[in-house]
Design a protein around this motif. Structure first.
Motif, PDB file in Angstrom:
ATOM      1  N   ALA A 277      53.471 114.119  15.236  1.00  0.00           N
ATOM      2  CA  ALA A 277      52.873 115.372  15.707  1.00  0.00           C
ATOM      3  C   ALA A 277      53.959 116.345  16.154  1.00  0.00           C
ATOM      4  CB  ALA A 277      51.900 115.096  16.853  1.00  0.00           C
ATOM      5  N   PHE A 284      56.719 123.341  11.617  1.00  0.00           N
ATOM      6  CA  PHE A 284      55.869 124.523  11.467  1.00  0.00           C
ATOM      7  C   PHE A 284      56.496 125.713  12.176  1.00  0.00           C
ATOM      8  CE2 PHE A 284      51.701 125.814   9.940  1.00  0.00           C
ATOM      9  CZ  PHE A 284      51.578 127.046  10.531  1.00  0.00           C
ATOM     10  N   ILE A 288      57.732 129.386  10.740  1.00  0.00           N
ATOM     11  CA  ILE A 288      57.308 130.682  11.270  1.00  0.00           C
ATOM     12  C   ILE A 288      58.501 131.604  11.432  1.00  0.00           C
ATOM     13  CG2 ILE A 288      56.473 131.785  13.376  1.00  0.00           C
ATOM     14  CD1 ILE A 288      54.493 129.544  13.666  1.00  0.00           C
ATOM     15  N   VAL A 314      45.764 120.390   3.604  1.00  0.00           N
ATOM     16  CA  VAL A 314      46.955 121.177   3.956  1.00  0.00           C
ATOM     17  C   VAL A 314      48.158 120.688   3.155  1.00  0.00           C
ATOM     18  CG1 VAL A 314      48.413 121.962   5.844  1.00  0.00           C
ATOM     19  CG2 VAL A 314      46.026 121.460   6.276  1.00  0.00           C
ATOM     20  N   GLN A 361      49.087 106.321  18.750  1.00  0.00           N
ATOM     21  CA  GLN A 361      49.279 107.376  19.755  1.00  0.00           C
ATOM     22  C   GLN A 361      47.948 108.019  20.157  1.00  0.00           C
ATOM     23  OE1 GLN A 361      52.600 107.796  20.839  1.00  0.00           O
ATOM     24  NE2 GLN A 361      52.442 105.921  19.636  1.00  0.00           N
ATOM     25  N   GLY A 363      46.006 110.974  23.108  1.00  0.00           N
ATOM     26  CA  GLY A 363      46.156 111.995  24.148  1.00  0.00           C
ATOM     27  C   GLY A 363      47.054 113.132  23.718  1.00  0.00           C
ATOM     28  N   VAL A 364      47.356 113.982  24.686  1.00  0.00           N
ATOM     29  CA  VAL A 364      48.209 115.138  24.390  1.00  0.00           C
ATOM     30  C   VAL A 364      49.659 114.810  24.741  1.00  0.00           C
ATOM     31  CG1 VAL A 364      46.413 116.886  24.627  1.00  0.00           C
ATOM     32  CG2 VAL A 364      47.683 116.190  26.642  1.00  0.00           C
TER      33      VAL A 364
ATOM     34  N   PRO B 137      48.852 129.729  11.367  1.00  0.00           N
ATOM     35  CA  PRO B 137      48.053 128.888  12.277  1.00  0.00           C
ATOM     36  C   PRO B 137      48.926 127.884  12.998  1.00  0.00           C
ATOM     37  CG  PRO B 137      47.814 128.099  10.032  1.00  0.00           C
ATOM     38  CD  PRO B 137      48.679 129.317   9.958  1.00  0.00           C
ATOM     39  N   GLY B 138      49.773 128.407  13.869  1.00  0.00           N
ATOM     40  CA  GLY B 138      50.792 127.567  14.482  1.00  0.00           C
ATOM     41  C   GLY B 138      50.547 127.296  15.939  1.00  0.00           C
ATOM     42  N   TYR B 139      51.619 127.017  16.630  1.00  0.00           N
ATOM     43  CA  TYR B 139      51.590 126.581  18.000  1.00  0.00           C
ATOM     44  C   TYR B 139      51.881 127.787  18.891  1.00  0.00           C
ATOM     45  CZ  TYR B 139      51.647 122.173  15.484  1.00  0.00           C
ATOM     46  OH  TYR B 139      51.327 121.136  14.630  1.00  0.00           O
ATOM     47  N   SER B 239      48.647 122.413  24.735  1.00  0.00           N
ATOM     48  CA  SER B 239      49.328 121.146  24.461  1.00  0.00           C
ATOM     49  C   SER B 239      49.027 120.787  23.015  1.00  0.00           C
ATOM     50  CB  SER B 239      48.790 120.032  25.353  1.00  0.00           C
ATOM     51  OG  SER B 239      49.063 120.302  26.692  1.00  0.00           O
ATOM     52  N   PHE B 240      49.755 119.851  22.478  1.00  0.00           N
ATOM     53  CA  PHE B 240      49.376 119.378  21.155  1.00  0.00           C
ATOM     54  C   PHE B 240      49.095 117.885  21.214  1.00  0.00           C
ATOM     55  CE2 PHE B 240      53.276 117.259  19.790  1.00  0.00           C
ATOM     56  CZ  PHE B 240      54.249 117.862  20.569  1.00  0.00           C
ATOM     57  N   HIS B 241      48.203 117.467  20.363  1.00  0.00           N
ATOM     58  CA  HIS B 241      47.763 116.075  20.358  1.00  0.00           C
ATOM     59  C   HIS B 241      48.785 115.193  19.658  1.00  0.00           C
ATOM     60  CE1 HIS B 241      43.669 116.602  21.905  1.00  0.00           C
ATOM     61  NE2 HIS B 241      43.690 117.772  21.297  1.00  0.00           N
ATOM     62  N   ARG B 242      48.923 113.999  20.164  1.00  0.00           N
ATOM     63  CA  ARG B 242      49.846 113.053  19.527  1.00  0.00           C
ATOM     64  C   ARG B 242      49.272 112.540  18.221  1.00  0.00           C
ATOM     65  NH1 ARG B 242      50.564 110.092  25.076  1.00  0.00           N
ATOM     66  NH2 ARG B 242      52.420 111.103  25.891  1.00  0.00           N
ATOM     67  N   ASN B 243      47.974 112.358  18.193  1.00  0.00           N
ATOM     68  CA  ASN B 243      47.341 111.839  16.978  1.00  0.00           C
ATOM     69  C   ASN B 243      45.880 112.229  17.007  1.00  0.00           C
ATOM     70  OD1 ASN B 243      46.562 110.347  14.702  1.00  0.00           O
ATOM     71  ND2 ASN B 243      46.116 108.552  15.949  1.00  0.00           N
ATOM     72  N   ARG B 247      44.755 119.364  16.090  1.00  0.00           N
ATOM     73  CA  ARG B 247      46.192 119.293  16.390  1.00  0.00           C
ATOM     74  C   ARG B 247      46.556 119.788  17.782  1.00  0.00           C
ATOM     75  NH1 ARG B 247      49.269 120.882  10.941  1.00  0.00           N
ATOM     76  NH2 ARG B 247      47.761 119.947   9.540  1.00  0.00           N
ATOM     77  N   GLY B 419      41.273 122.833   6.163  1.00  0.00           N
ATOM     78  CA  GLY B 419      41.314 122.253   7.504  1.00  0.00           C
ATOM     79  C   GLY B 419      42.309 122.889   8.452  1.00  0.00           C
ATOM     80  N   LEU B 420      43.083 123.870   7.977  1.00  0.00           N
ATOM     81  CA  LEU B 420      44.087 124.486   8.859  1.00  0.00           C
ATOM     82  C   LEU B 420      44.091 126.005   8.765  1.00  0.00           C
ATOM     83  CD1 LEU B 420      46.442 124.128  10.842  1.00  0.00           C
ATOM     84  CD2 LEU B 420      47.979 124.024   8.884  1.00  0.00           C
TER      85      LEU B 420
END
Lengths: 398, 487
Positions: A277, A284, A288, A314, A361, A363-364, B137-139, B239-243, B247, B419-420
């Motif tokens: 992740a 990504f 950008i 994707v 894995q 959670g965040v 579609p980023g962070y 935050s971003f998800h680990r899995n 996302r 999906g994104l």
């Protein structure tokens, strides 16, 4: 031999020498530049660009830069730029019977653009635009001269033949001298080293990174990050950490200052750690920040991370984009077999372990070390994560 | 000589014109095409719905037929590139009726035909333009972005403002009152930060905060009169998800709602919409401007973020608003109760005719573009009940939406294609709140979306083109005086 033929011969010889020089000393500059663009054989890419002059320049620049992928591509394209500029300026001077001082300006200008093309912030569109403007100028002047000024030019008093040749020779020498100075000034060691490291990282030349002479001295944490990544990729980080110069924990994980190469490096570091992740996020973000939103190796990484985490739609999008290129098509197409095929992904020696790790894995994400600890605890057999965690602990004590 | 010339011209004409083939075989299925325009309901003024077959063919022909018009189009690289004028004539001839679409395909020299499908041409026009932000579609980081407008009757897209003009800052949350592009509000963040209110040619740069109590103006919604803008003030973290298929997780640590008076440069609020332990957000006015809808989630002290992000669920609420004296009602009504119903509501949007409200539901949270389970629901004010918009929803994200000025069209963001990358879809809504099958906003090249690396964010239908002088906007952003806001 006429003076003009002599000048042409000297330009060609100089081009040959420069071709040899830039093939050796600028190869990493061209490799870096090649990553910053993506020419696609696709109407959706080409059509919007041809509607404007600046778009056409970008199209031509992208098209020519794609050939930097080949080891001789960058030098060849740049020597063509050089010769176009040199001959066009020479033609302009010749129209005014000032060909004997043409080399001073022509070669200086040619070398100037050669040097500029090695600057990461420079846009090749400017070189192409310069060539087009010079070409247009030459055509217009030629027409004007043919129509009006032939007789006037014949009345200009020229220096004697020997004096003109001497001036020509001196102008060549002085141009070469100042050009060499300019080249050496422009090639900042740090900038060059970064391009070398990046190029080796893209090509997974881990032995190359480890054998670079300045890595033995390792003057910066950033270089240690490349070194330790190379060790991890070779499965040697745990065993050889202390055998290489280290810069503390900052040499395991670079800070992110919003620079593209930092994000791409972090993406690789996270990838080998099994933190898919975070690897995806950094890749990504690197995309950008690229000028044209298209860096080939970043897109390849995004294909990989999306395949691993099951985002096939994707992944397929990115595969399709690279399939529209000349040099990345085969690599991209090779990933197609993994689409909608989780079983094949699990069987793959690279994707399989990473896919299994990813599924452990939850959670965040909080921070790199916490994520790494979780990966290590839940995947005790995954050596790269263990090596990185142990390295963090070891270097924290020093 | 004249005869020879005539025959030559006739021969050339015949060589260029395409005839409908005679099929020797039938595929008992509709063709697989992209975008999926089979049996969609479309407005009469939409640009041609160019599509492509999803597989390679020897040759393909599409025949579009109304009662009085016919288009026969030969595929070019499997793409049917309908010509704009011909298309307009065809649609005009089929208002309120169907256009039959028949696709022929040649395989091994033999023509086969697919089952016919239809374009249902509604009798309602759609607003001519669509405004949106384009952003990868980023962070958290960004670089290239801008706010654009697309003429839906053609393929023309223009920039309203691009961040290349403003030092690559962030620009977002564009909004128009009742689809009227004469007035607009949007924000810029980071460099040249502020809230920009545009009224015709007048541009005001607001400070975009009121002391420490309201540190930012975030999600806007105009009052139908154009005299007020409801905003939320959000402290948003990511935050971003680990899995996780979702996302990214975006959540508010704190949020409140207030109303800004455009003329007075003053904000008005009430403790019922500005409370410390409650997250109020996504305000929107009713069509008559007398009710303010918003989303609300309680956050007890025991809850910690981001640890408890899944426990945050928003209800859909309303409170009366008096535009004369800028006061609020004494009670909050709940249209959707998250505690009882179990999901989290966001993005309420009332139809201009006041009959319906569309909102988005997902399992938890508020930033539904990152929730694959996010779907759209229609609240019927006459029945006081809501239902899922099953014809519009997919197995992936449906999130932001907005109405056309005649309340008969809806544009919404969907990630159903991969999906994104968020794409804009348009759907018809009839008098009874029933929707037609949505269609992807058509592009000049059917392959456009395949390569396009930006998401369509906050699609808003507007009645005509936004005529802002972007250079003037740039100048005010960089050098303009900032208007202070009071409470």
């Amino acid at each position: 031999m006429t003076e003009k033929k002599l000048r042409c011969l000297l330009y060609l010889v100089l081009a040959g020498v420069l071709f040899y020089y830039i093939s050796i000393f600028c190869k990493y500059d061209y490799a870096y530049a090649e990553q910053m663009r993506l020419f696609r054989y696709s109407s959706t890419y080409i059509m919007p660009l041809i509607t404007s002059f600046s778009g056409i320049l970008t199209l031509v620049a992208d098209y020519l830069t794609q050939y930097y992928y080949l080891s001789w591509g960058g030098p060849l394209v740049n020597i063509i730029y050089f010769l176009c500029i040199v001959f066009l300026i020479d033609s302009i001077f010749s129209l005014f019977k000032l060909g004997y001082i043409a080399p001073l300006f022509a070669v200086s200008a040619g070398i100037y653009f050669l040097v500029q093309e090695t600057d990461v912030t420079y846009r090749s569109e400017d070189t192409i635009q310069t060539i087009l403007i010079l070409g247009l100028f030459t055509i217009i002047l030629t027409l004007i001269c043919k129509l009006k000024l032939n007789q006037s030019l014949n009345k200009i008093n020229m220096p004697k033949e020997k004096a003109r040749k001497l001036i020509m020779a001196l102008s060549f020498i002085s141009t070469l001298f100042f050009g060499a100075q300019y080249f050496s000034i422009m090639h900042h060691p740090q900038s060059t080293r970064l391009k070398v490291l990046e190029s080796m990282r893209w090509n997974k030349d881990w032995d190359g990174i480890l054998s670079l002479p300045y890595m033995q001295v390792c003057p910066a944490p950033l270089y240690a990050c490349y070194q330790n990544l190379a060790l991890a990729e070779k499965g040697l980080l745990g065993e050889k950490l202390t055998a290489y110069p280290q810069m503390g924990q900052n040499g395991l994980y670079t800070d992110n200052h919003g620079l593209q190469y930092e994000m791409m490096l972090l993406s690789d570091i996270y990838f080998i750690q099994g933190n898919i992740a975070a690897s995806q996020m950094n890749a990504f973000n690197a995309m950008i920040y690229s000028e044209h939103l298209a860096t080939p190796t970043v897109i390849l990484r995004l294909i990989e991370t999306n395949l691993i985490n099951g985002s096939y739609g994707v992944a397929e999008k990115y595969i399709s984009i690279l399939e529209e290129t000349k040099f990345y098509k085969a690599q991209a197409t090779a990933y197609r077999k993994f689409l909608d095929n989780p079983d094949l992904i699990l069987q793959d020696p690279l994707f399989g372990p990473l896919s299994k790790i990813s599924k452990t894995q939850q959670g965040v994400s909080t921070d790199m070390l916490t994520d790494l600890k979780e990966i290590s605890v839940k995947n005790p057999d995954y050596k790269p994560a263990q090596d990185y965690l142990n390295s963090f602990m070891t270097l924290a004590q020093k | 000589m004249k005869n020879k010339l005539f025959y030559l011209i006739a021969l050339l004409f015949c060589a260029c014109s395409v005839e409908e083939p005679t099929a020797q075989k039938e595929y008992n299925t509709i063709p697989e095409i992209f975008p999926d325009y089979t049996d969609v309901t479309i407005p009469v003024n939409i640009a041609p719905l160019r599509f492509k077959l999803t597989h390679n063919t020897e040759e393909a022909i599409a025949v579009l037929t109304s009662d009085s018009k016919k288009i026969i189009e030969k595929a070019s690289e499997d793409k049917f590139m309908f010509e704009e004028n011909e298309w307009k004539e065809l649609l005009t001839s089929a208002v309120g009726k169907d256009i039959q679409v028949k696709v022929y395909e040649k395989e091994n020299g033999i023509w086969a035909v697919y089952n016919t499908f239809a374009f249902h041409v509604a009798s309602d026009d759609i607003d001519s333009h669509l405004a949106y932000r384009l952003i990868p579609p980023g962070y958290e980081p960004w670089y290239h972005m801008g706010i654009y407008q697309r003429n839906l009757t053609s393929y023309e897209e223009k920039a309203i403002i691009e961040n290349s003009q403003t030092d690559h800052n962030c620009m977002n949350c564009h909004s128009f009152p009742m689809q009227n592009p004469e007035k607009m509000v949007f924000h810029m963040r980071a460099v040249h930060g502020g809230t920009y209110v545009i009224d015709g040619t007048e541009i005001e740069k607001l400070e975009g905060k009121v002391g420490e109590e309201i540190p930012s103006f975030v999600y806007p919604s105009w009052h139908p009169s154009g005299e007020f803008i409801a905003f939320s003030n959000n402290k948003t973290l990511q935050s971003f998800h680990r899995n996780d298929k979702n996302r990214i997780e975006v959540y508010d640590e704190n949020s409140n709602v207030f109303v800004y008076s455009v003329k007075e440069h003053k904000v008005y609020t009430d403790s019922l919409i500005f409370s410390p332990n409650v997250l109020e957000t996504f305000p929107t006015f009713s069509a008559d401007g007398k009710t303010l809808y918003f989303c609300s989630a309680e956050v007890p002290d025991s809850m910690k973020l981001p640890r408890d992000y899944k426990k945050i669920k928003y209800s859909l609420c309303s409170i009366a608003f008096n535009p004369e004296n800028k006061s609020f009602g004494s009670k909050v009504d709940t249209l959707y109760n998250a505690k009882f119903e179990g999901k989290s509501a966001k993005f309420p949007r009332v139809s201009p005719n006041g009959k319906y409200l569309i909102f988005t539901l997902s399992e938890f949270g508020n930033f539904s573009i990152w929730h694959h389970d996010a779907d759209m629901y229609l609240y019927d004010f006459q029945k006081n009940s809501y239902q899922a918009l099953t014809k519009l929803n997919s197995s992936d994200t449906e999130s932001y939406h907005s109405w056309a000025s005649n309340s008969h069209w809806l544009v919404f963001s969907s990630r159903r294609d991969d999906g994104l990358y968020t794409r804009p879809y348009i759907a018809h809504v009839n008098e009874n709140g029933e929707t037609g099958k949505p269609f992807l906003v058509p592009q000049e090249d059917p392959d456009f979306y395949k390569d396009f690396m930006f998401s369509y964010n906050i699609p808003e239908l507007i009645k005509h083109e936004v005529n802002i002088n972007s250079k003037a906007l740039e100048k005010i952003a960089k050098n303009g005086k900032t208007v202070q806001i009071h409470r």
